[in-house]
Scaffold this motif. Structure first.
Motif, PDB file in Angstrom:
ATOM      1  N   TRP A 121       0.836  -1.201   0.000  1.00  0.00           N
ATOM      2  CA  TRP A 121       0.000   0.000   0.000  1.00  0.00           C
ATOM      3  C   TRP A 121       0.872   1.253   0.000  1.00  0.00           C
ATOM      4  CZ3 TRP A 121      -4.806  -0.319   3.792  1.00  0.00           C
ATOM      5  CH2 TRP A 121      -5.663  -1.322   3.341  1.00  0.00           C
ATOM      6  N   TRP A 353      -2.559  -0.211   8.941  1.00  0.00           N
ATOM      7  CA  TRP A 353      -3.852  -0.665   8.399  1.00  0.00           C
ATOM      8  C   TRP A 353      -4.986   0.213   8.920  1.00  0.00           C
ATOM      9  CZ3 TRP A 353      -7.618  -4.683  10.404  1.00  0.00           C
ATOM     10  CH2 TRP A 353      -8.423  -5.192   9.378  1.00  0.00           C
ATOM     11  N   ARG A 357      -6.779   3.135   6.408  1.00  0.00           N
ATOM     12  CA  ARG A 357      -8.189   2.866   6.144  1.00  0.00           C
ATOM     13  C   ARG A 357      -9.085   3.946   6.745  1.00  0.00           C
ATOM     14  NH1 ARG A 357     -10.182  -2.723   7.934  1.00  0.00           N
ATOM     15  NH2 ARG A 357     -11.813  -2.339   6.385  1.00  0.00           N
TER      16      ARG A 357
END
Length: 465
Positions: A121, A353, A357
């Motif tokens: 990512w 994460w 997000r």
């Protein structure tokens, strides 16, 4: 403590934490205590009997908090910010609760597989090509040490770890005169020696390594029988934000078969904004790249993203496989302890994460763009104020200044007075041998009003002196 008691205290701590962050602007940024003042309130020996956590928390408030410099303060404009976005804090809380040791795939498959995906990512967010693979290190210092060790082993045909360094050729590593002190320390720890770190003079507005000087230093060492091993470049160096010409460095490294490492610990985060990427044009040619999501992206300390074009060279340098660390009956797995110096590893991917997000990449880009805009506006405001001199122009949100004509002693007096005032926190640095004041912005929750306060604090205190 029972788990029911834990739940109660955890809720109380969360309430305390929320109130702390909501009222941070009411506190002085830098701790105002004298040396030894905190230690004098701590018992000389450990207690024989336990006490209630409520009493400990009360002592935390009265003993610990007065001695804390508030890195999460919106007017922390010193060093580089070490951030802790709320979503990241919650992820760290969960990681602390489950407390996994993530050294191998089998010791926590979720941690390993999430780390692989989170590094993908980040690579995508930075615009790096998919040839890169990544690992989360504790800090850029550790990533740099890993890179230096790889340079050493590669130059010695991977004999150094086996034979030792005695009797081996004299290795040389090159960097600019603007690099962070962690590069010097990595050279020490790797056994290469300070005298073999060749610091190249810098030139231009971005204070980049002079390519002509770099090429000449490499050729001179080869002629003298020394062995060039690698080049360490910087994007956004700590002092004033120096950025090397990465295309020129990569071209010279390729010509001499040298391993390259890019320290973008602070500025690397800004590369999630495409408009800032010209500052590291050519990064895609480097063997090793590091930046710290715990600096400007919002991740809780510690979290360093380390990208590698060829991880096998790092694994060949660091991997050791006793029987008790082998995973049997499993193929095509990654054990990230072979990619880093410590064997033990925390679950750092979880906070990335949660962070990416919850805020989304566009939300994170907006924060960085705001910091750059507000910081550069403050620079221009101070430039237009009588009596101040901008010494180095902004590189992203970092710039330096001084009172025009001030001596080094007078500049330090101003820095100390500003920090004693408590409204903001700044640090000093040296530019071309003169002491100047360094301003950088990047606290996750700072607002435009905090930069107005910075202008008032700087000009008010300067006028008093």
């Amino acid at each position: 403590m029972s788990w029911d008691e834990f739940a109660k205290h955890a809720k109380d701590t969360a309430d305390w934490g929320a109130n702390y962050h909501k009222t941070l602007r009411e506190r002085p940024v830098r701790a105002q205590t004298a040396p030894g003042e905190i230690a004098a309130q701590l018992a000389a020996t450990p207690p024989e009997d336990g006490i209630d956590l409520t009493a400990i928390m009360a002592d935390f408030e009265t003993i610990v908090m007065p001695g804390i410099t508030h890195w999460q303060h919106p007017r922390f404009f010193a060093y580089f910010n070490s951030n802790a976005a709320p979503a990241s804090i919650l992820a760290e809380f969960l990681a602390s609760i489950i407390a996994p040791q993530c050294m191998l795939w089998q010791t926590s498959p979720a941690a390993t597989e999430m780390e692989t995906r989170m590094m993908d990512w980040l690579r995508h967010a930075l615009g790096l090509p998919d040839i890169y693979q990544g690992v989360i290190q504790d800090s850029a210092s550790s990533a740099t040490l890993a890179a230096v060790l790889t340079m050493r082993e590669r130059a010695l045909a991977f004999r150094g770890n086996i034979e030792g360094l005695h009797g081996q050729p004299q290795l040389r590593i090159y960097c600019s005169d603007q690099v962070h002190s962690s590069i010097d320390r990595a050279i020490w720890v790797a056994g290469i020696g300070q005298d073999n770190l060749v610091k190249i003079p810098t030139t231009g507005d971005l204070r980049h390594m002079d390519p002509v000087e770099l090429e000449a230093a490499i050729r001179k060492d080869k002629t003298a029988g020394r062995v060039p091993a690698g080049i360490i470049a910087a994007t956004g160096a700590t002092g004033m934000g120096a950025c090397d010409d990465l295309k020129a460095v990569a071209r010279i490294a390729k010509a001499h078969n040298l391993y390259t490492h890019l320290d973008a610990a602070w500025a690397g985060t800004a590369m999630i904004c495409p408009e800032f990427r010209p500052l590291w044009a050519g990064a895609e040619h480097f063997d090793s790249i590091v930046f710290n999501p715990h600096k400007w992206l919002g991740a809780q300390f510690d979290c360093a993203a380390h990208f590698l074009r060829d991880p096998d060279q790092l694994r060949q340098t660091l991997a050791i496989r006793p029987e008790y660390l082998k995973t049997h009956a499993a193929e095509d797995i990654t054990d990230y302890s072979e990619w880093s110096i410590p064997l033990g590893r925390r679950f750092r991917a979880l906070k990335l994460w949660f962070l990416m997000r919850h805020y989304g990449m566009e939300g994170l880009r907006t924060r960085i763009r705001n910091h750059v805009t507000w910081s550069q506006a403050l620079c221009e405001q101070l430039r237009g104020h009588p009596g101040f001199e901008i010494v180095t122009n902004p590189i992203l949100s970092l710039w330096t200044f001084k009172v025009a004509g001030a001596s080094d002693e007078e500049t330090q007096t101003l820095v100390d007075a500003i920090n004693d005032d408590g409204r903001i926190y700044l640090t000093q640095t040296l530019i071309d041998g003169q002491k100047v004041i360094r301003f950088t912005a990047g606290q996750f929750d700072c607002e435009e009003r905090d930069f107005h306060t910075a202008f008032d604090a700087i000009t008010d205190i300067a006028s008093q002196l």
